[in-house]
Design a protein around this motif. Structure first.
Motif, PDB file in Angstrom:
ATOM      1  N   GLY A  37      69.815  51.395 -27.244  1.00 43.12           N
ATOM      2  CA  GLY A  37      70.227  52.007 -28.516  1.00 43.12           C
ATOM      3  C   GLY A  37      70.674  50.973 -29.531  1.00 43.12           C
ATOM      4  N   THR A  38      71.028  49.785 -29.081  1.00 43.36           N
ATOM      5  CA  THR A  38      71.404  48.696 -29.995  1.00 43.36           C
ATOM      6  C   THR A  38      70.113  48.051 -30.474  1.00 43.36           C
ATOM      7  OG1 THR A  38      73.441  48.397 -28.770  1.00 43.36           O
ATOM      8  CG2 THR A  38      72.756  46.560 -30.150  1.00 43.36           C
ATOM      9  N   LYS A  39      69.775  48.275 -31.743  1.00 40.62           N
ATOM     10  CA  LYS A  39      68.435  47.923 -32.221  1.00 40.62           C
ATOM     11  C   LYS A  39      68.389  46.550 -32.886  1.00 40.62           C
ATOM     12  CE  LYS A  39      66.815  52.022 -31.187  1.00 40.62           C
ATOM     13  NZ  LYS A  39      66.263  52.148 -29.847  1.00 40.62           N
ATOM     14  N   PRO A  40      67.526  45.660 -32.403  1.00 44.05           N
ATOM     15  CA  PRO A  40      67.394  44.356 -33.055  1.00 44.05           C
ATOM     16  C   PRO A  40      66.334  44.437 -34.151  1.00 44.05           C
ATOM     17  CG  PRO A  40      66.195  44.393 -30.987  1.00 44.05           C
ATOM     18  CD  PRO A  40      66.655  45.787 -31.238  1.00 44.05           C
ATOM     19  N   ALA A  41      66.750  44.703 -35.369  1.00 43.43           N
ATOM     20  CA  ALA A  41      65.758  44.858 -36.433  1.00 43.43           C
ATOM     21  C   ALA A  41      65.487  43.542 -37.141  1.00 43.43           C
ATOM     22  CB  ALA A  41      66.228  45.902 -37.433  1.00 43.43           C
ATOM     23  N   CYS A  42      66.548  42.767 -37.417  1.00 43.27           N
ATOM     24  CA  CYS A  42      66.331  41.507 -38.126  1.00 43.27           C
ATOM     25  C   CYS A  42      66.725  40.314 -37.262  1.00 43.27           C
ATOM     26  CB  CYS A  42      67.125  41.475 -39.424  1.00 43.27           C
ATOM     27  SG  CYS A  42      68.904  41.389 -39.192  1.00 43.27           S
ATOM     28  N   ASN A  43      67.621  40.548 -36.312  1.00 40.82           N
ATOM     29  CA  ASN A  43      68.158  39.480 -35.464  1.00 40.82           C
ATOM     30  C   ASN A  43      68.832  38.388 -36.260  1.00 40.82           C
ATOM     31  OD1 ASN A  43      68.044  39.825 -32.652  1.00 40.82           O
ATOM     32  ND2 ASN A  43      65.815  39.772 -32.731  1.00 40.82           N
ATOM     33  N   GLN A  44      69.241  38.710 -37.473  1.00 43.28           N
ATOM     34  CA  GLN A  44      69.827  37.677 -38.320  1.00 43.28           C
ATOM     35  C   GLN A  44      71.141  38.110 -38.940  1.00 43.28           C
ATOM     36  OE1 GLN A  44      67.073  35.975 -41.050  1.00 43.28           O
ATOM     37  NE2 GLN A  44      65.622  35.488 -39.458  1.00 43.28           N
ATOM     38  N   THR A1195      59.944  32.990 -49.539  1.00 42.68           N
ATOM     39  CA  THR A1195      60.933  34.049 -49.354  1.00 42.68           C
ATOM     40  C   THR A1195      61.100  34.328 -47.872  1.00 42.68           C
ATOM     41  OG1 THR A1195      60.150  34.992 -51.393  1.00 42.68           O
ATOM     42  CG2 THR A1195      61.512  36.420 -50.023  1.00 42.68           C
ATOM     43  N   VAL A1196      62.334  34.431 -47.456  1.00 41.35           N
ATOM     44  CA  VAL A1196      62.613  34.742 -46.054  1.00 41.35           C
ATOM     45  C   VAL A1196      63.512  35.969 -46.042  1.00 41.35           C
ATOM     46  CG1 VAL A1196      62.359  32.386 -45.253  1.00 41.35           C
ATOM     47  CG2 VAL A1196      64.566  33.166 -46.085  1.00 41.35           C
ATOM     48  N   PRO A1197      63.665  36.593 -44.897  1.00 38.89           N
ATOM     49  CA  PRO A1197      64.473  37.813 -44.870  1.00 38.89           C
ATOM     50  C   PRO A1197      65.814  37.644 -45.565  1.00 38.89           C
ATOM     51  CG  PRO A1197      63.424  37.474 -42.756  1.00 38.89           C
ATOM     52  CD  PRO A1197      63.090  36.276 -43.587  1.00 38.89           C
ATOM     53  N   PHE A1198      66.437  36.494 -45.378  1.00 36.42           N
ATOM     54  CA  PHE A1198      67.759  36.281 -45.940  1.00 36.42           C
ATOM     55  C   PHE A1198      67.762  36.256 -47.471  1.00 36.42           C
ATOM     56  CE2 PHE A1198      70.759  32.987 -47.445  1.00 36.42           C
ATOM     57  CZ  PHE A1198      71.928  33.703 -47.269  1.00 36.42           C
ATOM     58  N   THR A1199      66.658  35.781 -48.064  1.00 34.58           N
ATOM     59  CA  THR A1199      66.625  35.683 -49.525  1.00 34.58           C
ATOM     60  C   THR A1199      65.924  36.880 -50.162  1.00 34.58           C
ATOM     61  OG1 THR A1199      64.599  34.367 -49.436  1.00 34.58           O
ATOM     62  CG2 THR A1199      66.663  33.156 -49.547  1.00 34.58           C
ATOM     63  N   TYR A1200      65.540  37.824 -49.354  1.00 34.49           N
ATOM     64  CA  TYR A1200      64.800  38.985 -49.865  1.00 34.49           C
ATOM     65  C   TYR A1200      65.777  40.122 -50.145  1.00 34.49           C
ATOM     66  CZ  TYR A1200      60.945  42.310 -50.252  1.00 34.49           C
ATOM     67  OH  TYR A1200      60.032  43.241 -50.705  1.00 34.49           O
ATOM     68  N   ALA A1201      65.775  40.609 -51.358  1.00 33.54           N
ATOM     69  CA  ALA A1201      66.790  41.602 -51.754  1.00 33.54           C
ATOM     70  C   ALA A1201      66.281  43.021 -51.502  1.00 33.54           C
ATOM     71  CB  ALA A1201      67.151  41.418 -53.218  1.00 33.54           C
ATOM     72  N   LEU A1202      66.580  43.532 -50.347  1.00 37.51           N
ATOM     73  CA  LEU A1202      66.229  44.918 -50.038  1.00 37.51           C
ATOM     74  C   LEU A1202      67.369  45.811 -50.519  1.00 37.51           C
ATOM     75  CD1 LEU A1202      63.877  46.170 -48.190  1.00 37.51           C
ATOM     76  CD2 LEU A1202      65.722  46.572 -46.586  1.00 37.51           C
TER      77      LEU A1202
END
Ligand SMILES: Cc1cc2nc3c(=O)[nH]c(=O)nc-3n(C[C@H](O)[C@H](O)[C@H](O)COP(=O)(O)OP(=O)(O)OC[C@H]3O[C@@H](n4cnc5c(N)ncnc54)[C@H](O)[C@@H]3O)c2cc1C
Ligand code: FES
Ligand code: FES
Length: 1290
Positions: A37-44, A1195-1202
């Motif tokens: 149930g603990t979901k690793p979606a970004c791992n970051q 662009t990496v997940p960290f710099t991407y503005a969701l």
């Protein structure tokens, strides 16, 4: 530490001999524990999906801390209690707790992948606040949680229920380890967890300042500041200053773990604030003594700038023991502090620019207060480690001057010129984070990407960030004015225009309403039902592909990908990789027995590069090992030899080089005669130019992953896909076996949005080749950053246009050429382009049109299907052209739009003289709503005009803008028209298999994939209604190619229409089979009838196939229909823009969509809201940058503005059109899947409206080029007339 013990969901566990960098998430999800149930979606540590609750004892009291399990070291759980989403339940017996219940009641999520995180975040908050969280608490607690599906309205509804208000180093020091857990992943050595040292936790607050232990967390600092500020409400102290920025720093889970020492050691945003506020650190310099024991050489209190040097000096280890934040001494001269942060989204996003200000004022002549001392500190984003710059000359411009409006304006006016070169010269210190680690400049690599070694260090930043310095310089001056206004207000001396300047405020939870047509509850296909999967999502027992246990002897795969955009492959050397213990094998193109081809409609790319690589991220090989870290490590050791070839890295380069994807040349539609019209009509007002629309990442919370299990001659593939039949086809093709030997199963995906239409085949085929070679099951799951780099996203476009209208506003002629970045191969570029071309005139009637679309071939990963499939692009492009023309005509845009809206009887279809058959008409339009849709459009327009009170609000916005200079508002009303279904006839077919069991319960299988859109719920509703049984007697089974074969992707908004038609027909067959028994036993229950049917040998099963009528679109003849029906809709959005910084707030949005006779308003409303926010994100914040040198995505997940919860409209009103069923479609419904993305365009145009007002105040032309995403930097630069190009002579 070899043993740790803690409570896990109330049970004591002891763990021994584990790898010290093992994260809590990895431990929980390991086969031995199995808590998926603990979901690793970004791992970051960015998305909150993996949130768990930790309880520890502090001063004899329980302390509740929500943490991101993906970044939390297992070792740090020692002595604590860990609670996961599964607490209180087992696989077989599940009950919702009161928190889960509220989320389920509000159907709070769609795909459900984010839900465990939200539930655990709230669980922590409820405990922390003893059941009494305030709105602010909730906003703060949710700042680190992302949801890609819902648009957050349903989440907000649930949340509201809880409100009760009124290196290579040998030794590593670990703080919260949020950073170290990644970067030291594969290193050996001792770790000292500073968090376990009690002396490092103290917080002492006196009038002289705060002294905080090194392991005090950012959240604890925030709480200490909050308490201080509450007790000293009359100050603008350093604590008050931090209160403005700390709640926006990362998410609460991350803040609750990361320590002050960690922040200072890295030099993060927090370190910059502390530096500017004059903080100091107590340090100990430790060396290894003669006996090998650590020896403290020096103890000292040092300034933070000095600390940087000490930490870098490797002669000794510098241990930070505490941090001191000084408060100004009480004195006659008042002192004021403020910290500000500018970022693309409100919370949980790195800064673009941060500022720290301080002034000390002393009485001067004439009783004026004069600046005695000041700090004007700025740091622009160059990576996590950014450096606060202070310029003595700049500060000198303020010292000695009276603190008044004149000084503030003069200093602010001169500031950009002074700041720009200083900011431009800021070294990009973070490119190498200085810990002897090749981590990559962006700091977002994650352990999963070490095999992309090489391009992580390509900054390429200069290519894309040239405008950032200009922005930071002018916005920095804006922030100074904000500071001035705050101080003046504090002293009750603020008047005049500067009184307008906005100070940051915490927003409250969204206010919202929904409206839909109420259908009698007896009709299951028209009433509200929560998603049938909600309960299992909320309890954490939903099984996504990523949660399927790896069978015994299974292997983990890691891809070796190209680091060059275009190159000849000269060799692959895996010698070092294969030497690593636990590494089992590597496969390349040579290991493929079948065809080395996959993806898309045109099979034109390889599974593994063969001879040549065509983009960065092009897979070259797959390495398999007994653990994921080992596989990643081995992949990073594979040496690839390249010879570079010329590469094309932008749309403009492709146009110049005439580089286009083959076969897409004829994508041109003509109506009337555009050139003759422009040449012959001198009365026309004409505008022309070009602009660009950007790409977008899918950011499905469940990343791309698959598991291939070889069984005898059979391959069982589990794939997180929207398209199981395509996975089956491609795997069989690559293995060179008949399709019958492959099955593909998907239970449900954690989001897809088109990204899982064709792209999952890359993973499945590669893993299948690995499974063939090793004979063992292979799991392949992409790390998020690699997912970004190689999977492609929404197609970016360049649009060149010429548009002519009469002076009184009638549209006459439109000529457009759109060119998209198709990447290195076709994938879905052809149909995406088609849709854009078909729909470009949007909902407007234009007699002369010529639209041409081309797919540029670049050395980028291919772009692919993405919700809307070319339609969001057409809408954003056309509406920009419309706005520009309205400005030129001097008409209000909404009046110009309404005047030209499609009306019944209008010539709106494309016609082109068929040269081969003169006289033939060529039509592009929709099969169903041709002729009647236009009336619907007008009804929608009129309704929204009224319900949103558009005319009154427009007048108010204009009045507001006349009165305000530093803040502007904008409002816009946009129509929506979007065609539904596949343009290829063969794809418009659905499948279903329904079994009624002898006890009257029902199992439904269908060809579609549940991705969060609620497809399974709708299928269950259709089955229940057709069979006449309660909804809860129907189960929908996983989608599998062995129950429904030869299926189509769940895409093009057609999942319900096609598969729903099939389910209905299969159920109707069963009803027909049962009819004689029903007639014979009219009083029998359904279960009794089924039982009799079983014993009477009447079949209770039926399979059905459904197809749409032939639409017959052909590009070669340009005949046929491009859509089955149109979805119509409209949206109004009102925004407020801070002209000093470019930040904006969506004040209110009203959305109205036609879902026909909605099958399920609960699901459709959420689809509309989620789609809308996806559109808003795409158009205003989700920027993707590519390096023009290395060809890598920068662009990496960290710099991407969701977008997050704090980016949603303050007020949201969503409605479904009433009284317009679509009888041609299943149960009178229409799809609600893709069209709502287009509604986000109203926000873009509202921002444009606000910018225009600000430009007018500055004497600038109203019109300007508006490339999207229109980020806060672009907004500010457009306001200042510094946009890339301001348009012609307006
Ligand atoms: C997803 C994500 C988003 C982030 N966003 C941002 C952002 O927006 N802006 C930003 O500026 N930063 C950001 N960061 C960086 C983040 O703030 C740091 O990872 C974090 O602050 C480090 O704190 P920690 O306690 O976890 O340190 P750790 O990871 O434990 O350690 C970090 C460093 O500090 C050293 N260290 C720890 N304690 C001591 C001590 N007592 N004495 C000397 N050295 C010590 C460690 O040896 C290591 O070198 C982000 C990180 C992640 C993972
Ligand atoms: S925060 Fe842990 S998976 Fe995203
Ligand atoms: S429901 Fe939140 S990410 Fe899908």
């Amino acid at each position: 530490m070899s043993n740790i013990a803690f409570l896990l969901n109330g049970r004591r566990v002891t763990v021994s001999n584990f790898e010290p960098r093992l994260t809590l998430a990895e431990y929980l999800r390991s086969p031995a524990v199995g808590l998926m149930g603990t979901k690793p979606a970004c791992n970051q540590g960015m998305c909150g999906a993996c949130t768990v609750l930790l309880t520890s004892l502090k001063d004899g009291k329980a302390k509740y801390t929500p943490v991101n399990a993906c970044r939390f070291p297992l070792v740090s759980c020692d002595g604590m209690a860990v609670q996961t989403i599964e607490a209180g339940n087992t696989k077989t017996s599940r009950q919702l707790n009161c928190i889960q219940e509220k989320f389920v009641k509000h159907n709070a999520t769609q795909c459900g992948f984010c839900l465990p995180g939200f539930v655990m975040g709230v669980t922590a908050l409820v405990k922390e606040t003893q059941g009494h969280p305030t709105v602010d608490d909730i906003e703060e607690a949710m700042s680190g949680h992302l949801c890609r599906c819902t648009g957050y309205r349903t989440v907000t509804d649930a949340l509201r229920e809880f409100v009760t208000e009124a290196s290579t180093r040998e030794h590593a020091l670990l703080g919260g380890a949020t950073n170290s857990i990644t970067y030291y992943k594969n290193l050996q050595g001792t770790s000292i967890a500073t968090t376990a040292i009690p002396e490092f936790h103290g917080v002492a607050v006196t009038d002289a300042g705060m002294t905080l232990g090194a392991a005090v967390t950012v959240q604890e600092l925030l709480e200490a500041c909050r308490a201080y500020a509450k007790a000293h409400a009359d100050q603008m102290s350093p604590a008050h200053a931090l209160l403005e920025v700390l709640p926006r720093y990362r998410g609460k889970e991350a803040r609750s773990v990361s320590t002050l020492a960690g922040e200072l050691a890295i030099g993060t945003e927090v370190a910059n604030y502390l530096t500017g506020l004059g903080a100091t650190a107590a340090v100990e310099r430790v060396t290894r003594g003669a006996n090998g024991h650590p020896q403290v050489e020096v103890r000292a209190q040092v300034g933070l700038p000095q600390l940087v040097g000490l930490l870098q000096d490797r002669a000794a280890v510098t241990v930070i023991t505490s941090v001191h934040l000084p408060f100004p001494a009480p004195r006659a001269a008042p002192e004021f502090y403020a910290c500000y942060k500018l970022s693309r989204k409100v919370e949980n996003m790195h800064h673009l620019l941060l500022a720290v200000f301080r002034v000390r004022l002393t009485p001067g002549a004439d009783g004026l207060l004069v600046v005695d001392q000041c700090t004007l500190g700025f740091a622009k984003y160059v990576g996590w480690r950014s450096e606060l710059i202070r310029d003595a000359a700049l500060e000198a411009t303020l010292v000695g001057r009276p603190w008044n409006d004149t000084t503030a304006r003069e200093v602010a006016a001169g500031m950009p010129q002074r700041l720009q070169p200083l900011l431009a010269a800021t070294p990009s210190t973070d490119m190498d984070m200085g810990w002897g680690m090749d981590t990559g400049w962006d700091t977002g690599l994650g352990w999963g990407c070490t095999h992309l070694h090489g391009w992580g260090m390509d900054t390429g930043w200069e290519d894309t960030a040239a405008h950032l310095d200009a922005y930071c310089a002018t916005a920095g001056a804006g922030l100074f004015l904000r500071f001035y206004a705050a101080v003046a207000r504090h002293m009750n001396k603020l008047s005049g225009p500067l009184a307008d300047v906005r100070q940051p405020t915490r927003r409250s939870l969204m206010r919202d309403t929904q409206d839909w047509e109420h259908i009698p509850e007896s009709d299951l296909t028209g009433t509200r039902h929560t998603n049938i999967l909600m309960q299992s999502h909320a309890t954490g027992f939903s099984r996504f592909t990523l949660d399927i246990e790896l069978p015994a002897n299974g292997l983990y795969g890691a891809l070796v990908c190209s680091t060059h955009p275009h190159a000849r492959l000269d060799g692959i050397d895996a010698t070092e990789a294969l030497k690593i213990e636990g590494v089992v094998a590597m496969v390349t193109a040579r290991d493929i027995p079948g065809i080395n081809k996959h993806t898309g409609i045109v099979m034109d790319t390889t599974v593994f590069a063969d001879g040549e690589v065509e983009c960065v991220g092009h897979p070259i090989a797959l390495v398999m090992a007994t653990s994921q870290p080992l596989a990643e490590l081995a992949a990073s050791k594979v040496v690839v030899h390249y010879t570079d070839l010329p590469a094309i890295l932008s749309i403009d380069q492709a146009i110049a080089a005439n580089s286009y994807l083959s076969g897409l040349e004829s994508h041109k539609l003509v109506l009337g005669d555009v050139d003759a019209t422009f040449a012959g009509r001198s009365d026309l007002v004409v505008t022309e130019g070009h602009f660009y629309t950007g790409g977008q990442e899918h950011w499905y919370l469940e990343g791309q992953n698959c598991l291939v299990v070889p069984r005898d001659e059979h391959y069982e593939v589990f794939s997180s896909t929207q398209n199981p039949s395509k996975v089956q086809t491609d795997v069989a093709g690559v293995l060179g076996i008949p399709r019958r030997r492959v099955t593909c199963t998907i239970n449900h995906t954690g989001g897809g949005f088109g990204g899982k239409q064709d792209r999952p085949c890359i993973l499945a085929t590669a893993a299948a080749v690995g499974a063939l070679k090793t004979g063992r099951p292979v799991r392949l799951a992409l790390p998020r950053r690699l997912d970004f780099q190689m999977m492609g996203g929404r197609h970016p476009f360049r649009c060149d246009y010429k548009f002519g209208c009469t002076r009184d506003g009638k549209m006459v002629a439109l000529k457009v050429r759109v060119v998209t970045d198709g990447g290195h191969c076709h994938d879905t570029t052809g149909p995406v382009l088609d849709k854009c071309v078909f729909q470009l005139p949007n909902a407007y009637t234009i007699p002369h049109i010529e639209i041409e679309g081309r797919g540029a071939k670049l050395n980028h990963p291919t772009n692919t299907a993405f919700r809307g499939f070319g339609a969001p692009q057409h809408c954003a492009m056309m509406e920009q052209i419309v706005e520009e023309m309205a400005g030129k005509l001097g008409m209000a845009p909404h009046q110009f739009r309404e005047l030209n809206l499609n009306k019944p009887g209008d010539e709106i279809l494309f016609r082109e003289l068929n040269l081969n058959k003169p006289g033939d008409e060529i039509l592009v339009g929709s099969y169903v709503s041709h002729g009647k849709g236009e009336a619907q459009l007008q009804a929608i327009w009129d309704q929204l005009m009224q319900t949103s009170e558009f005319p009154r609000r427009l007048a108010e916005v204009e009045a507001f803008n006349r009165q305000h200079q530093y803040v502007k508002r904008g409002i816009s009303l946009i129509p929506l028209k979007n065609g539904v279904c596949f343009e290829e006839d063969f794809m418009n077919q659905g499948m279903a298999l329904v079994h009624v069991l002898a006890d009257g319960s029902v199992q439904v299988s269908h060809g579609g994939v549940e991705m969060g859109q609620g497809l399974n719920t709708k299928m269950a509703q259709i089955a229940a209604q057709t069979l006449g049984v309660p909804l809860d007697t129907v189960s929908v089974l996983p989608t599998c190619t062995d129950t429904c074969a030869n299926t189509q992707p769940t895409a093009a908004s057609s999942g319900t229409d096609l598969n729903g038609g099939a389910v209905r027909e299969a159920c109707a067959q069963i009803v027909r089979n049962l009819a004689p028994l029903r007639a014979e036993f009219p009083k029998a229950t359904f279960a009794e009838i089924c039982n009799k049917a079983y014993f009477g040998r009447v079949t209770l099963s039926a399979a059905s196939h459904f197809k749409l009528p032939t639409l017959g679109w052909h590009w070669d003849t340009k005949t046929g229909f491009s859509a089955f029906y149109y979805d119509f809709g409209a949206s109004v959005s009102e925004v407020e823009v801070d002209t000093l910084t470019g930040e904006f707030t969506i004040l209110r949005s009203d959305l109205l969509e036609d879902a026909g006779r909605s099958l399920n308003p609960t699901l459709d409303l959420t689809q509309v809201e989620g789609g809308f926010m996806q559109g808003v994100g795409w158009l205003t914040m989700e920027e993707i940058n590519w390096s023009l040198r290395s060809g890598a995505m920068l662009t990496v997940p960290f710099t991407y503005a969701l977008p997050g919860l704090a980016d949603t409209p303050l007020e949201l009103h969503t409605a479904l059109l009433k009284g317009h069923p679509c009888p041609e479609n299943v149960a009178g419904s229409k799809s609600s899947g893709e069209a709502p993305v287009l509604l986000g365009t109203s926000v873009l145009m509202a921002i444009r409206h606000a910018i225009q007002s600000a430009r007018a105040d500055r004497g600038l032309k109203a019109q300007f080029t508006m490339d999207t995403p229109l980020t806060i930097e672009k907004i500010k630069l457009a306001i200042e007339g510094q946009a890339p190009s301001d348009l012609g002579d307006h």
